[in-house]
Design a protein around this motif. Structure first.
Motif, PDB file in Angstrom:
ATOM      1  N   VAL A   1      51.669  20.695  87.565  1.00 48.05           N
ATOM      2  CA  VAL A   1      52.178  20.549  88.923  1.00 48.05           C
ATOM      3  C   VAL A   1      53.453  19.698  88.961  1.00 48.05           C
ATOM      4  O   VAL A   1      54.241  19.813  89.894  1.00 48.05           O
ATOM      5  CB  VAL A   1      51.080  19.992  89.875  1.00 48.05           C
ATOM      6  N   VAL A   2      53.673  18.868  87.921  1.00 48.84           N
ATOM      7  CA  VAL A   2      54.892  18.056  87.875  1.00 48.84           C
ATOM      8  C   VAL A   2      55.917  18.626  86.898  1.00 48.84           C
ATOM      9  O   VAL A   2      56.905  17.965  86.567  1.00 48.84           O
ATOM     10  CB  VAL A   2      54.589  16.571  87.560  1.00 48.84           C
ATOM     11  N   GLY A   3      55.692  19.843  86.442  1.00 50.20           N
ATOM     12  CA  GLY A   3      56.667  20.553  85.617  1.00 50.20           C
ATOM     13  C   GLY A   3      57.003  19.835  84.331  1.00 50.20           C
ATOM     14  O   GLY A   3      56.126  19.467  83.553  1.00 50.20           O
ATOM     15  N   GLN A   4      58.288  19.590  84.110  1.00 47.67           N
ATOM     16  CA  GLN A   4      58.749  18.996  82.856  1.00 47.67           C
ATOM     17  C   GLN A   4      58.271  17.561  82.659  1.00 47.67           C
ATOM     18  O   GLN A   4      58.406  17.007  81.562  1.00 47.67           O
ATOM     19  CB  GLN A   4      60.273  19.052  82.768  1.00 47.67           C
ATOM     20  N   ASP A   5      57.709  16.948  83.678  1.00 44.00           N
ATOM     21  CA  ASP A   5      57.196  15.580  83.566  1.00 44.00           C
ATOM     22  C   ASP A   5      55.706  15.533  83.213  1.00 44.00           C
ATOM     23  O   ASP A   5      55.084  14.462  83.302  1.00 44.00           O
ATOM     24  CB  ASP A   5      57.440  14.806  84.866  1.00 44.00           C
ATOM     25  N   ALA A   6      55.144  16.647  82.780  1.00 40.69           N
ATOM     26  CA  ALA A   6      53.713  16.682  82.457  1.00 40.69           C
ATOM     27  C   ALA A   6      53.349  15.675  81.369  1.00 40.69           C
ATOM     28  O   ALA A   6      52.339  14.969  81.483  1.00 40.69           O
ATOM     29  CB  ALA A   6      53.295  18.089  82.050  1.00 40.69           C
ATOM     30  N   ASP A   7      54.150  15.585  80.313  1.00 34.52           N
ATOM     31  CA  ASP A   7      53.849  14.623  79.244  1.00 34.52           C
ATOM     32  C   ASP A   7      53.990  13.187  79.728  1.00 34.52           C
ATOM     33  O   ASP A   7      53.210  12.315  79.344  1.00 34.52           O
ATOM     34  CB  ASP A   7      54.736  14.863  78.021  1.00 34.52           C
TER      35      ASP A   7
ATOM     36  N   SER B   1      45.524  10.489 101.367  1.00 33.83           N
ATOM     37  CA  SER B   1      46.701  11.320 101.665  1.00 33.83           C
ATOM     38  C   SER B   1      47.359  11.810 100.378  1.00 33.83           C
ATOM     39  O   SER B   1      47.737  12.980 100.269  1.00 33.83           O
ATOM     40  CB  SER B   1      47.716  10.537 102.495  1.00 33.83           C
ATOM     41  N   ALA B   2      47.515  10.923  99.400  1.00 30.16           N
ATOM     42  CA  ALA B   2      48.129  11.312  98.123  1.00 30.16           C
ATOM     43  C   ALA B   2      47.292  12.379  97.430  1.00 30.16           C
ATOM     44  O   ALA B   2      47.830  13.377  96.933  1.00 30.16           O
ATOM     45  CB  ALA B   2      48.285  10.090  97.220  1.00 30.16           C
ATOM     46  N   VAL B   3      45.986  12.183  97.388  1.00 30.32           N
ATOM     47  CA  VAL B   3      45.093  13.170  96.766  1.00 30.32           C
ATOM     48  C   VAL B   3      45.210  14.507  97.493  1.00 30.32           C
ATOM     49  O   VAL B   3      45.293  15.559  96.859  1.00 30.32           O
ATOM     50  CB  VAL B   3      43.642  12.639  96.719  1.00 30.32           C
ATOM     51  N   GLY B   4      45.259  14.468  98.810  1.00 32.96           N
ATOM     52  CA  GLY B   4      45.413  15.704  99.589  1.00 32.96           C
ATOM     53  C   GLY B   4      46.723  16.417  99.299  1.00 32.96           C
ATOM     54  O   GLY B   4      46.754  17.652  99.193  1.00 32.96           O
ATOM     55  N   ARG B   5      47.794  15.665  99.148  1.00 31.88           N
ATOM     56  CA  ARG B   5      49.082  16.288  98.839  1.00 31.88           C
ATOM     57  C   ARG B   5      49.054  16.958  97.467  1.00 31.88           C
ATOM     58  O   ARG B   5      49.592  18.055  97.288  1.00 31.88           O
ATOM     59  CB  ARG B   5      50.211  15.251  98.899  1.00 31.88           C
ATOM     60  N   VAL B   6      48.422  16.319  96.497  1.00 30.08           N
ATOM     61  CA  VAL B   6      48.334  16.914  95.163  1.00 30.08           C
ATOM     62  C   VAL B   6      47.438  18.143  95.190  1.00 30.08           C
ATOM     63  O   VAL B   6      47.769  19.177  94.587  1.00 30.08           O
ATOM     64  CB  VAL B   6      47.849  15.882  94.123  1.00 30.08           C
ATOM     65  N   GLU B   7      46.319  18.059  95.876  1.00 29.88           N
ATOM     66  CA  GLU B   7      45.444  19.229  95.972  1.00 29.88           C
ATOM     67  C   GLU B   7      46.169  20.406  96.617  1.00 29.88           C
ATOM     68  O   GLU B   7      46.021  21.551  96.172  1.00 29.88           O
ATOM     69  CB  GLU B   7      44.166  18.879  96.741  1.00 29.88           C
ATOM     70  N   LYS B   8      46.978  20.127  97.626  1.00 30.28           N
ATOM     71  CA  LYS B   8      47.768  21.179  98.268  1.00 30.28           C
ATOM     72  C   LYS B   8      48.786  21.765  97.291  1.00 30.28           C
ATOM     73  O   LYS B   8      48.965  22.972  97.214  1.00 30.28           O
ATOM     74  CB  LYS B   8      48.467  20.614  99.514  1.00 30.28           C
ATOM     75  N   ALA B   9      49.471  20.910  96.541  1.00 28.81           N
ATOM     76  CA  ALA B   9      50.451  21.376  95.556  1.00 28.81           C
ATOM     77  C   ALA B   9      49.781  22.198  94.458  1.00 28.81           C
ATOM     78  O   ALA B   9      50.310  23.221  94.013  1.00 28.81           O
ATOM     79  CB  ALA B   9      51.197  20.188  94.939  1.00 28.81           C
ATOM     80  N   LEU B  10      48.606  21.758  94.026  1.00 29.73           N
ATOM     81  CA  LEU B  10      47.869  22.514  92.995  1.00 29.73           C
ATOM     82  C   LEU B  10      47.447  23.885  93.507  1.00 29.73           C
ATOM     83  O   LEU B  10      47.539  24.880  92.798  1.00 29.73           O
ATOM     84  CB  LEU B  10      46.648  21.722  92.531  1.00 29.73           C
ATOM     85  N   ALA B  11      47.003  23.926  94.756  1.00 28.02           N
ATOM     86  CA  ALA B  11      46.568  25.193  95.340  1.00 28.02           C
ATOM     87  C   ALA B  11      47.729  26.167  95.515  1.00 28.02           C
ATOM     88  O   ALA B  11      47.540  27.381  95.435  1.00 28.02           O
ATOM     89  CB  ALA B  11      45.885  24.946  96.680  1.00 28.02           C
ATOM     90  N   ALA B  12      48.921  25.632  95.734  1.00 31.20           N
ATOM     91  CA  ALA B  12      50.099  26.486  95.976  1.00 31.20           C
ATOM     92  C   ALA B  12      50.757  26.965  94.693  1.00 31.20           C
ATOM     93  O   ALA B  12      51.603  27.861  94.729  1.00 31.20           O
ATOM     94  CB  ALA B  12      51.117  25.718  96.810  1.00 31.20           C
ATOM     95  N   GLN B  13      50.379  26.376  93.570  1.00 31.18           N
ATOM     96  CA  GLN B  13      51.066  26.676  92.314  1.00 31.18           C
ATOM     97  C   GLN B  13      50.133  27.422  91.365  1.00 31.18           C
ATOM     98  O   GLN B  13      49.058  26.925  91.051  1.00 31.18           O
ATOM     99  CB  GLN B  13      51.533  25.376  91.669  1.00 31.18           C
ATOM    100  N   PRO B  14      50.570  28.587  90.899  1.00 31.00           N
ATOM    101  CA  PRO B  14      49.720  29.289  89.932  1.00 31.00           C
ATOM    102  C   PRO B  14      49.670  28.525  88.625  1.00 31.00           C
ATOM    103  O   PRO B  14      50.637  27.863  88.243  1.00 31.00           O
ATOM    104  CB  PRO B  14      50.420  30.638  89.751  1.00 31.00           C
ATOM    105  N   ARG B  15      48.569  28.595  87.975  1.00 29.68           N
ATOM    106  CA  ARG B  15      48.392  27.876  86.701  1.00 29.68           C
ATOM    107  C   ARG B  15      48.859  28.701  85.555  1.00 29.68           C
ATOM    108  O   ARG B  15      48.727  29.842  85.386  1.00 29.68           O
ATOM    109  CB  ARG B  15      46.919  27.495  86.546  1.00 29.68           C
TER     110      ARG B  15
END
Length: 187
Positions: free
Chosen positions: A41-47, A173-187
């Motif tokens: 979900v954070v792209g190139q910053d995953a590591d 709120s932060a957890v909700g924003r991440v859950e929303k971003a995860l749901a919107a992004q294909p794995r």
């Protein structure tokens, strides 16, 4: 960043936490595993995310605990002893709304001055998500259950209890924003 930073972070966290604080090490491993799972979900910053998740509680190590505030102690150790990447150090210093706890401890100014919060909301939120959806034993949980567990462990009137009650709405709120971003992004 490369996976070399992840391997380095894992060796360092294990050396500092596994023998001295095995339960904290179990939590750390769980947070790191969660970060590896959602890092896309954070792209190139995953590591970078996984490394920060792995080192977020290194300041609890007894030999590093100079102020007694683990985000500050861990960040100073990473900066001063290891000359770690600045973004990594700032993530460790500010994980899970550390500025609010720093205020409770009278350490807000050193934390804010030495380690300004990164202006990378999704990266910061994702580290919060990983920490706040992992139990002290490294298992998965909800943010609501985690906040309740922290309150139960430390007590309402402790520094940590006061902090976590103040931070809870922001955590959710932060957890909700991440859950929303995860749901919107294909794995």
């Amino acid at each position: 960043m490369s996976d070399a930073i992840v391997r380095w972070a894992s060796r360092l966290a294990e050396a500092e936490l596994s023998a001295a604080l095995p339960r904290r090490w179990a939590h750390t491993q769980g947070v790191a595993a969660r970060a590896a799972e959602v890092g896309h979900v954070v792209g190139q910053d995953a590591d970078l995310l996984v490394a920060a998740a792995t080192l977020h509680d290194v300041g609890y190590a007894p030999r590093l605990a100079t102020t007694g505030f683990h985000p500050l102690d861990g960040a100073r150790f990473l900066r001063d002893t290891h000359e770690a990447d600045e973004r990594l150090v700032r993530l460790v210093a500010n994980h899970s709304f550390a500025l609010l706890e720093a205020e409770e401890r009278g350490l807000q100014e050193p934390l804010r001055t030495e380690f300004p919060l990164l202006d990378e909301p999704l990266l910061v939120d994702t580290l919060i998500y990983c920490d706040m959806t992992t139990t002290p034993d490294g298992a998965r949980t909800t943010a609501e259950e985690r906040v309740a567990e922290i309150l139960g462990r430390y007590g309402d009137d402790s520094i940590v209890g006061r902090f976590i009650r103040r931070a809870a709405p922001e955590i959710f709120s932060a957890v909700g924003r991440v859950e929303k971003a995860l749901a919107a992004q294909p794995r």
